[in-house]
Design a protein around this motif. Sequence first.
Motif, mmCIF file in Angstrom:
data_model
loop_
_atom_site.group_PDB
_atom_site.id
_atom_site.type_symbol
_atom_site.label_atom_id
_atom_site.label_comp_id
_atom_site.label_asym_id
_atom_site.label_seq_id
_atom_site.Cartn_x
_atom_site.Cartn_y
_atom_site.Cartn_z
ATOM 1 N N THR A 152 -7.254 58.877 40.663
ATOM 2 C CA THR A 152 -8.094 60.032 41.212
ATOM 3 C C THR A 152 -8.947 60.361 41.181
ATOM 4 O OG1 THR A 152 -5.923 60.705 41.737
ATOM 5 C CG2 THR A 152 -7.386 62.193 41.701
ATOM 6 N N ASN A 153 -9.724 60.506 40.204
ATOM 7 C CA ASN A 153 -11.378 61.097 39.653
ATOM 8 C C ASN A 153 -12.128 60.007 40.012
ATOM 9 O OD1 ASN A 153 -10.027 62.853 37.996
ATOM 10 N ND2 ASN A 153 -10.219 61.984 35.569
ATOM 11 N N ALA A 154 -11.772 58.657 40.100
ATOM 12 C CA ALA A 154 -12.467 57.713 41.090
ATOM 13 C C ALA A 154 -12.765 57.821 42.134
ATOM 14 C CB ALA A 154 -12.460 56.072 40.436
ATOM 15 N N LEU A 155 -11.743 58.154 42.933
ATOM 16 C CA LEU A 155 -11.598 58.357 44.391
ATOM 17 C C LEU A 155 -12.130 59.042 44.403
ATOM 18 C CD1 LEU A 155 -10.249 56.836 46.912
ATOM 19 C CD2 LEU A 155 -8.532 58.064 46.980
ATOM 20 N N ASN A 156 -11.618 60.807 44.190
ATOM 21 C CA ASN A 156 -13.337 61.642 44.287
ATOM 22 C C ASN A 156 -14.699 61.048 44.645
ATOM 23 O OD1 ASN A 156 -11.467 64.614 44.656
ATOM 24 N ND2 ASN A 156 -10.524 63.390 42.284
ATOM 25 N N VAL A 157 -14.795 61.420 43.885
ATOM 26 C CA VAL A 157 -16.401 60.496 43.505
ATOM 27 C C VAL A 157 -16.646 59.473 44.715
ATOM 28 C CG1 VAL A 157 -18.131 59.588 42.429
ATOM 29 C CG2 VAL A 157 -16.517 60.584 40.884
ATOM 30 N N ALA A 158 -15.818 59.165 44.634
ATOM 31 C CA ALA A 158 -16.051 57.270 46.060
ATOM 32 C C ALA A 158 -16.619 57.806 47.032
ATOM 33 C CB ALA A 158 -15.717 56.414 45.776
ATOM 34 N N LEU B 195 -13.635 62.830 61.974
ATOM 35 C CA LEU B 195 -12.971 61.454 61.881
ATOM 36 C C LEU B 195 -13.032 60.214 60.379
ATOM 37 C CD1 LEU B 195 -12.551 59.070 64.110
ATOM 38 C CD2 LEU B 195 -14.117 58.087 63.875
ATOM 39 N N PHE B 196 -13.991 60.517 60.454
ATOM 40 C CA PHE B 196 -13.673 60.291 58.225
ATOM 41 C C PHE B 196 -12.503 61.042 57.840
ATOM 42 C CE2 PHE B 196 -15.609 60.433 54.064
ATOM 43 C CZ PHE B 196 -15.390 59.015 53.079
ATOM 44 N N ASN C 208 -6.914 60.623 55.717
ATOM 45 C CA ASN C 208 -5.428 61.358 56.601
ATOM 46 C C ASN C 208 -4.231 60.344 56.277
ATOM 47 O OD1 ASN C 208 -4.616 64.682 55.502
ATOM 48 N ND2 ASN C 208 -6.941 64.560 56.892
ATOM 49 N N HIS C 209 -5.002 59.487 57.776
ATOM 50 C CA HIS C 209 -3.548 58.206 57.602
ATOM 51 C C HIS C 209 -3.962 57.217 56.974
ATOM 52 C CE1 HIS C 209 -3.394 60.312 61.958
ATOM 53 N NE2 HIS C 209 -4.905 60.283 62.232
ATOM 54 N N ALA C 210 -4.752 56.973 56.125
ATOM 55 C CA ALA C 210 -5.105 55.713 55.515
ATOM 56 C C ALA C 210 -3.684 56.457 54.147
ATOM 57 C CB ALA C 210 -5.996 55.560 54.686
ATOM 58 N N GLY C 211 -3.719 57.233 54.086
ATOM 59 C CA GLY C 211 -2.817 57.599 52.717
ATOM 60 C C GLY C 211 -4.280 58.235 51.538
ATOM 61 N N LEU C 212 -4.755 57.835 52.648
ATOM 62 C CA LEU C 212 -5.624 58.076 50.778
ATOM 63 C C LEU C 212 -6.712 59.496 50.746
ATOM 64 C CD1 LEU C 212 -8.031 55.468 51.440
ATOM 65 C CD2 LEU C 212 -6.651 55.566 50.137
ATOM 66 N N TYR C 213 -6.138 61.266 50.854
ATOM 67 C CA TYR C 213 -6.302 62.500 51.265
ATOM 68 C C TYR C 213 -5.405 62.800 50.707
ATOM 69 C CZ TYR C 213 -8.547 66.502 52.990
ATOM 70 O OH TYR C 213 -9.179 67.021 53.215
ATOM 71 N N ARG C 214 -3.984 62.784 49.746
ATOM 72 C CA ARG C 214 -3.030 63.305 49.589
ATOM 73 C C ARG C 214 -3.488 62.899 47.441
ATOM 74 N NH1 ARG C 214 -0.048 58.897 51.648
ATOM 75 N NH2 ARG C 214 0.287 57.386 49.742
#
Length: 478
Positions: free
Chosen positions: A104-110, A137-138, A143-149
């Motif tokens: 989560t931390n790394a994904l937040n920064v990226a 759109l980003f 959201n559609h990629a399941g990353l937003y959660r």
Amino acid sequence: MELPKLAAPNVIGTGTTATSEGTFLMTTDKLISVVIKMDWRATVAKHSLLISSPTSSLTSPNVQTLIQHLSDAFYQYASSSSTSHTTDVSIVASLPPSLLEARTNALNVATEHASWLLLSDTTRTNDMKQKLKTHQLFVNFLNHAGLYRKLTSCRCKLMDHGEMVQCCITLLENKCQGLGEDPTNVLSKLCRFQEDTIRLDDADTLGSAIRNVSETICCTLESANKYRKMYMEVLYDVPSQGSSDYVSPWTSSNEMRSLLLTQLRHIAANRVLSSTDSETTKHAVRILGNNLLQGYLEDDGKGENKYEFSKQYHQAKVESISLFQLYLSNQDALNASVQHQYFDGIVQICEEEELIFSDYFRDLLLKNDWKEDLVHGKTFPGFVFSYFCDEGQFANVLDLGLYCKEELQLFLESDPRMHDYRWINDFRQGKFEDGADCLSRICYSAKGMTHTNGASTSAVDIGVLLSLSKLAEIVSEG
């Protein structure tokens, strides 16, 4: 929205810019991302980035890879979604394992940095409305990629990015040339605009300059607030204030608060209110003052000295609410005082409006959600008692204390100025023995009761007090 289909990225070279050095990733002659090695502090200083992540996180190979993969995946999604229908399952299936397995931390920064690159990229479009569509759109892609959660604090930053682009659109529509071309630099440009436009040594243009800057700042804030209200839940689903994942909005930053306070001071110092522009100035005072105070209210309090923060907040209340009284109304000033727990304003306005013994003021005293004022070191009832004690209005202290008896008792015991009046409160509560003891101590004290004019209690007064003391003893025994 049509975006060109992009091939896999190829490293084509290295180079340096004013703020960074690193490898440039190119695809089909389009810059996807720079920043493999970057002096992030320099970028923050130049672009007023409100990034909370540490520099080491951004420069770690894992985060660099995530930024690249996230950008590639988004552009592939944007390209395919414009020509064919894509399902969530197919989007997730196309993601590289690095994104699916990212912490989560790394994904937040990226994610935050990838979003920022979209805003700052001028190779694709300088059209702000198109940039806003790309940004939204980003978010939909995430959201559609399941990353937003998996995102936490980054959601707040993504909303900031959307607001900044919307502010640029508004500034350009209002013909504020030079202010709306770069969404990554809105705040710093507003600060420079204020500094360059308001020339204190030019009396002929000072009034119009102050109004011009006020209107520009106000339209920016109103645009950001409107966008936030519209998309906070439906698009960004940001963490609620008070949660560990909450991050203050960009409109609550120290830089923005300084900008707003400076502008309010310009208005106060130059009194630009007149019969021709009164409504304009009133509107500016309302927007600037409310947003300044709201900025402190929305602050996440991370990494700040609480006492210093409270002092700054208190000063903002003093200056904003005094302007509310001058340009708006006592009611506006009172509403803001209650919302922001400005005890001085509440008491002074209620006293001026003769509301001290009204049901309204009683309800304020009975509120159980007041926070202790760190500047005064008092709760609201304690501040009220101290205020009237300072004024020598001891009867008001005792009468208002009927609404909050526990707080009054604590004040009577802690403030020496009220010691000689405790017997009145004791009698009111039926504590006749305690009242009698208090009267006896007063009567036999060498000093006697001290009055507001400094005189000591006379022999006649002492005789009366002794009689009251004896009557109280009889009642307490009876």
